[in-house]
Each structure stands twice: as C-alpha cells, then as structure tokens.
Design a protein around this motif. Structure first.
Motif, PDB file in Angstrom:
ATOM      1  N   SER A 158      26.690 -55.894  35.088  1.00  0.00           N
ATOM      2  CA  SER A 158      26.944 -56.316  33.710  1.00  0.00           C
ATOM      3  C   SER A 158      25.731 -57.101  33.229  1.00  0.00           C
ATOM      4  O   SER A 158      25.296 -58.049  33.907  1.00  0.00           O
ATOM      5  CB  SER A 158      28.191 -57.195  33.649  1.00  0.00           C
ATOM      6  OG  SER A 158      28.191 -57.962  32.461  1.00  0.00           O
ATOM      7  N   THR A 159      25.199 -56.748  32.071  1.00  0.00           N
ATOM      8  CA  THR A 159      24.040 -57.497  31.544  1.00  0.00           C
ATOM      9  C   THR A 159      24.436 -58.936  31.223  1.00  0.00           C
ATOM     10  O   THR A 159      23.593 -59.829  31.270  1.00  0.00           O
ATOM     11  CB  THR A 159      23.476 -56.813  30.282  1.00  0.00           C
ATOM     12  OG1 THR A 159      24.537 -56.650  29.324  1.00  0.00           O
ATOM     13  CG2 THR A 159      22.862 -55.461  30.604  1.00  0.00           C
ATOM     14  N   ASN A 160      25.706 -59.169  30.890  1.00  0.00           N
ATOM     15  CA  ASN A 160      26.128 -60.560  30.637  1.00  0.00           C
ATOM     16  C   ASN A 160      25.984 -61.412  31.906  1.00  0.00           C
ATOM     17  O   ASN A 160      25.531 -62.554  31.833  1.00  0.00           O
ATOM     18  CB  ASN A 160      27.581 -60.608  30.159  1.00  0.00           C
ATOM     19  CG  ASN A 160      27.699 -60.546  28.640  1.00  0.00           C
ATOM     20  OD1 ASN A 160      26.843 -59.970  27.978  1.00  0.00           O
ATOM     21  ND2 ASN A 160      28.757 -61.128  28.099  1.00  0.00           N
ATOM     22  N   GLN A 207      25.875 -49.697  33.138  1.00  0.00           N
ATOM     23  CA  GLN A 207      26.565 -50.816  33.791  1.00  0.00           C
ATOM     24  C   GLN A 207      27.667 -50.243  34.684  1.00  0.00           C
ATOM     25  O   GLN A 207      28.405 -49.343  34.269  1.00  0.00           O
ATOM     26  CB  GLN A 207      27.210 -51.737  32.759  1.00  0.00           C
ATOM     27  CG  GLN A 207      26.211 -52.465  31.883  1.00  0.00           C
ATOM     28  CD  GLN A 207      26.884 -53.405  30.895  1.00  0.00           C
ATOM     29  OE1 GLN A 207      26.521 -54.561  30.779  1.00  0.00           O
ATOM     30  NE2 GLN A 207      27.868 -52.915  30.171  1.00  0.00           N
ATOM     31  N   GLY A 228      30.799 -53.055  33.387  1.00  0.00           N
ATOM     32  CA  GLY A 228      30.712 -53.581  32.015  1.00  0.00           C
ATOM     33  C   GLY A 228      32.041 -54.179  31.591  1.00  0.00           C
ATOM     34  O   GLY A 228      33.093 -53.598  31.843  1.00  0.00           O
ATOM     35  N   ARG A 229      31.975 -55.346  30.966  1.00  0.00           N
ATOM     36  CA  ARG A 229      33.206 -56.055  30.592  1.00  0.00           C
ATOM     37  C   ARG A 229      33.371 -56.107  29.085  1.00  0.00           C
ATOM     38  O   ARG A 229      32.385 -56.250  28.350  1.00  0.00           O
ATOM     39  CB  ARG A 229      33.172 -57.488  31.146  1.00  0.00           C
ATOM     40  CG  ARG A 229      33.251 -57.525  32.653  1.00  0.00           C
ATOM     41  CD  ARG A 229      33.305 -58.926  33.203  1.00  0.00           C
ATOM     42  NE  ARG A 229      31.979 -59.550  33.226  1.00  0.00           N
ATOM     43  CZ  ARG A 229      31.632 -60.586  32.480  1.00  0.00           C
ATOM     44  NH1 ARG A 229      32.503 -61.127  31.647  1.00  0.00           N
ATOM     45  NH2 ARG A 229      30.427 -61.102  32.575  1.00  0.00           N
ATOM     46  N   GLY A 230      34.617 -55.952  28.634  1.00  0.00           N
ATOM     47  CA  GLY A 230      34.928 -56.099  27.224  1.00  0.00           C
ATOM     48  C   GLY A 230      35.768 -57.339  26.989  1.00  0.00           C
ATOM     49  O   GLY A 230      36.020 -58.114  27.918  1.00  0.00           O
ATOM     50  N   ARG A 231      36.200 -57.533  25.773  1.00  0.00           N
ATOM     51  CA  ARG A 231      37.058 -58.677  25.441  1.00  0.00           C
ATOM     52  C   ARG A 231      38.423 -58.527  26.100  1.00  0.00           C
ATOM     53  O   ARG A 231      38.844 -57.421  26.428  1.00  0.00           O
ATOM     54  CB  ARG A 231      37.268 -58.767  23.927  1.00  0.00           C
ATOM     55  CG  ARG A 231      36.103 -59.289  23.142  1.00  0.00           C
ATOM     56  CD  ARG A 231      36.419 -59.260  21.657  1.00  0.00           C
ATOM     57  NE  ARG A 231      37.524 -60.145  21.331  1.00  0.00           N
ATOM     58  CZ  ARG A 231      38.622 -59.774  20.667  1.00  0.00           C
ATOM     59  NH1 ARG A 231      38.783 -58.526  20.268  1.00  0.00           N
ATOM     60  NH2 ARG A 231      39.561 -60.645  20.396  1.00  0.00           N
ATOM     61  N   TRP A 275      34.215 -52.004  29.804  1.00  0.00           N
ATOM     62  CA  TRP A 275      33.390 -51.370  28.772  1.00  0.00           C
ATOM     63  C   TRP A 275      32.559 -50.316  29.484  1.00  0.00           C
ATOM     64  O   TRP A 275      31.621 -50.642  30.200  1.00  0.00           O
ATOM     65  CB  TRP A 275      32.493 -52.392  28.070  1.00  0.00           C
ATOM     66  CG  TRP A 275      31.728 -51.807  26.913  1.00  0.00           C
ATOM     67  CD1 TRP A 275      30.455 -51.308  26.959  1.00  0.00           C
ATOM     68  CD2 TRP A 275      32.173 -51.661  25.557  1.00  0.00           C
ATOM     69  NE1 TRP A 275      30.079 -50.864  25.707  1.00  0.00           N
ATOM     70  CE2 TRP A 275      31.118 -51.070  24.824  1.00  0.00           C
ATOM     71  CE3 TRP A 275      33.356 -51.967  24.887  1.00  0.00           C
ATOM     72  CZ2 TRP A 275      31.212 -50.788  23.464  1.00  0.00           C
ATOM     73  CZ3 TRP A 275      33.443 -51.694  23.525  1.00  0.00           C
ATOM     74  CH2 TRP A 275      32.384 -51.111  22.839  1.00  0.00           C
ATOM     75  N   LEU A 323      23.588 -54.462  25.952  1.00  0.00           N
ATOM     76  CA  LEU A 323      22.604 -55.505  25.669  1.00  0.00           C
ATOM     77  C   LEU A 323      23.235 -56.880  25.781  1.00  0.00           C
ATOM     78  O   LEU A 323      24.390 -57.067  25.399  1.00  0.00           O
ATOM     79  CB  LEU A 323      22.117 -55.296  24.224  1.00  0.00           C
ATOM     80  CG  LEU A 323      21.182 -56.314  23.587  1.00  0.00           C
ATOM     81  CD1 LEU A 323      19.790 -56.216  24.228  1.00  0.00           C
ATOM     82  CD2 LEU A 323      21.071 -56.051  22.085  1.00  0.00           C
ATOM     83  N   LYS A 364      35.947 -47.429  16.152  1.00  0.00           N
ATOM     84  CA  LYS A 364      35.071 -48.503  16.660  1.00  0.00           C
ATOM     85  C   LYS A 364      33.767 -47.938  17.188  1.00  0.00           C
ATOM     86  O   LYS A 364      33.755 -46.989  17.971  1.00  0.00           O
ATOM     87  CB  LYS A 364      35.817 -49.260  17.771  1.00  0.00           C
ATOM     88  CG  LYS A 364      35.006 -50.357  18.438  1.00  0.00           C
ATOM     89  CD  LYS A 364      35.920 -51.242  19.265  1.00  0.00           C
ATOM     90  CE  LYS A 364      35.138 -52.177  20.173  1.00  0.00           C
ATOM     91  NZ  LYS A 364      36.011 -53.152  20.857  1.00  0.00           N
ATOM     92  N   GLY A 418      31.138 -53.345  20.093  1.00  0.00           N
ATOM     93  CA  GLY A 418      31.942 -54.518  20.411  1.00  0.00           C
ATOM     94  C   GLY A 418      31.066 -55.627  20.975  1.00  0.00           C
ATOM     95  O   GLY A 418      29.942 -55.379  21.441  1.00  0.00           O
ATOM     96  N   ILE A 419      31.593 -56.830  20.939  1.00  0.00           N
ATOM     97  CA  ILE A 419      30.820 -58.008  21.341  1.00  0.00           C
ATOM     98  C   ILE A 419      31.644 -58.884  22.269  1.00  0.00           C
ATOM     99  O   ILE A 419      32.831 -59.125  22.018  1.00  0.00           O
ATOM    100  CB  ILE A 419      30.390 -58.798  20.084  1.00  0.00           C
ATOM    101  CG1 ILE A 419      29.334 -57.977  19.336  1.00  0.00           C
ATOM    102  CG2 ILE A 419      29.828 -60.171  20.432  1.00  0.00           C
ATOM    103  CD1 ILE A 419      29.341 -58.170  17.884  1.00  0.00           C
ATOM    104  N   GLY A 452      27.753 -54.107  23.006  1.00  0.00           N
ATOM    105  CA  GLY A 452      27.735 -52.686  23.354  1.00  0.00           C
ATOM    106  C   GLY A 452      27.814 -51.877  22.076  1.00  0.00           C
ATOM    107  O   GLY A 452      28.734 -52.081  21.275  1.00  0.00           O
TER     108      GLY A 452
HETATM  109  C1  BTN Z   1      34.592 -55.464  23.363  1.00  0.00           C
HETATM  110  O1  BTN Z   1      34.620 -54.900  22.273  1.00  0.00           O
HETATM  111  O2  BTN Z   1      35.599 -55.531  24.087  1.00  0.00           O
HETATM  112  C2  BTN Z   1      33.305 -56.102  23.811  1.00  0.00           C
HETATM  113  C3  BTN Z   1      32.412 -55.151  24.549  1.00  0.00           C
HETATM  114  C4  BTN Z   1      31.117 -55.778  25.011  1.00  0.00           C
HETATM  115  C5  BTN Z   1      30.328 -54.856  25.897  1.00  0.00           C
HETATM  116  C6  BTN Z   1      28.955 -55.378  26.185  1.00  0.00           C
HETATM  117  S1  BTN Z   1      27.925 -54.139  26.904  1.00  0.00           S
HETATM  118  C7  BTN Z   1      26.711 -55.336  27.276  1.00  0.00           C
HETATM  119  C8  BTN Z   1      27.436 -56.607  27.725  1.00  0.00           C
HETATM  120  N1  BTN Z   1      27.709 -56.574  29.151  1.00  0.00           N
HETATM  121  C9  BTN Z   1      28.998 -56.521  29.409  1.00  0.00           C
HETATM  122  O3  BTN Z   1      29.501 -56.481  30.556  1.00  0.00           O
HETATM  123  N2  BTN Z   1      29.702 -56.497  28.271  1.00  0.00           N
HETATM  124  C10 BTN Z   1      28.847 -56.576  27.108  1.00  0.00           C
END
Ligand code: BTN
Length: 228
Positions: free
Chosen positions: A10-12, A34, A37-40, A45, A55, A102, A105-106, A125
């Motif tokens: 995950s870039t975060n 990723q 990758g994680r979302g809200r 993600w 990013l 959509k 997302g952030i 993303g």
């Molecule tokens: C959402 O809408 O749930 C948020 C999605 C965010 C995804 C981005 S991709 C880059 C960064 N790294 C992650 O693991 N998540 C965010």
C-alpha cells in the motif's frame, strides 16, 4: 519528490514509513500495483497493474486539528478538478463521473504525536484506464479518450498540496470549492441510520442532514446512498 514503485502493499503504508523517517511535505509515492490497497471503512482497493493512479501524498503542514477532516475534502476537490469539469464529489470524498459512477476515492490517514497531528498521508486511487468490475464503478477512459496516468497523478499531487496549504490559514476556500463540486448537497440521502435532505457541510467537514421531522443531524463518517 515523487517516488515510483512497481509493486507494493500500500502506498499509504510506504509513505507513512517515509514520513516517520522525516520525509518533507509534498513527498509522494506512485505505484503500478498494490497487493494490499486499502479503501475507506476497512475496504480493499484493487486495481490491475499499471492501469490506474495509486498515489499517496504527504501533507506536513500546521493545520489546526479542528480542520484536519478538511484535508480529505480538499483532496477530493483536487482529484475531481484533475478529472475534469463534469466530475462531482459524493460526501465525503468519492469522485463520480456524470453518470454517478465512482472514478476515484481517497483515504487520508493522520498521524498524531502527543495529541498533535504531525502529518497526514493522503492516499488517492483514480481509475484511469480500467474500472473494477462493479456496476457502480467507471474509469476516466470510459469517455472515449485516453488519459495519461502521469498527467493525472501530477494534477492530483499539485491540487492536494495547494488545498491542504490553504487550510493552514482559512478553511473556507476548501469548503466552498467542495460545495461547488458536490453531488450530495440538495439530494435526498441515507447515511448510517439517518435519512433526509443533505443541507450543507459543517465547518468541520461533517454533513448536515435534515430528516423529515425537521431535525438537523451532523454526520461525521459513513457511506452516503442517494435515495428517492
Ligand atoms: C476509497 O474510496 O475507499 C478510498 C480508496 C483509496 C485508495 C488509495 S490507492 C493509493 C492509496 N493506498 C492505499 O492503500 N489506498 C489509497
């Protein structure tokens, strides 16, 4: 400074590690893929390799804690603006195409030290060339044109930094820019167990919803569904 990586979890997570090592405001990481990758709200993600923007941008500014939630709204404004004039924001920070699907997302994650925010990792993303196989998702290229991933990433980075810097002195520009892009204000919505008309944003970025009994509720987190 922009770091490019081919594959990461995950870039975060990567950017948080760089930030804990002292990376400066504006450091960014762009990944091709990723694996985690994680979302809200604890979601995943997922994105196919090299197709989309994955990013994270480091915001290290003296933003008052009461305005911290607005970093994510500013990032949504930056992302929607980069995507184009037709793109709108569903509270708090989903970027939607004009058909309501959509596209971006952030996930903003703040780090606190002794009760004071020390930095925020803003993860973005954007589905540029490929959307996940969901009826509610789309990508920028669905409009029939090919978008350049680096150009999209560059626009988002600049916008995230610009809007987050503006929060140090004054929350109003972010709040007003968000309102101008909103797909939520004025709509009938359901969020958590509250259903009613979305009236406005509060100064803290919360959503003000008037239920049918006339009460106004302030919602601080959740998933908005458009109803009616
Ligand atoms: C959402 O809408 O749930 C948020 C999605 C965010 C995804 C981005 S991709 C880059 C960064 N790294 C992650 O693991 N998540 C965010």
């Amino acid at each position: 400074m922009l770091h490019r990586v081919a594959v990461t979890r995950s870039t975060n997570d990567d950017l948080r590690a760089l930030a804990l090592d002292g990376a400066p405001h504006g450091t960014a990481i762009l990944a091709d893929t990723q694996t985690g990758g994680r979302g809200r709200l604890g979601r995943r993600w997922d994105s196919p390799p090299g197709a989309n923007v994955l990013l994270s941008v480091l915001v290290r500014q003296p933003i008052p804690p009461s305005r911290l939630a607005l970093v994510t709204l500013g990032a949504a404004v930056a992302t929607a603006t980069t995507c184009g004039p037709a793109y709108r924001i569903k509270w708090p920070n989903d970027v939607l195409a004009s058909d309501g699907r959509k596209v971006a997302g952030i996930l903003a994650e703040a780090e606190w030290t002794n009760g004071v925010p020390s930095f925020v990792v803003v993860g973005i993303g954007v589905n540029v060339a490929v959307a996940p196989p969901l009826p509610t998702a789309t990508c920028l290229d669905a409009d029939g044109t090919v978008h350049d991933r680096d150009t999209v990433a560059d626009g988002v980075i600049r916008g995230v930094l610009l809007w987050s810097e503006s929060l140090v002195d004054d929350p109003r520009p972010v709040l007003d820019a968000w309102r101008a892009r909103s797909a939520t204000i004025g709509a009938r919505v359901r969020v958590n167990d509250v259903e009613g008309v979305a009236l406005d944003l509060g100064d803290d970025g919360g959503l003000l919803v008037r239920t049918d009994d006339g009460q106004v509720h302030r919602v601080l987190a959740g998933d908005v569904a458009m109803v009616g």
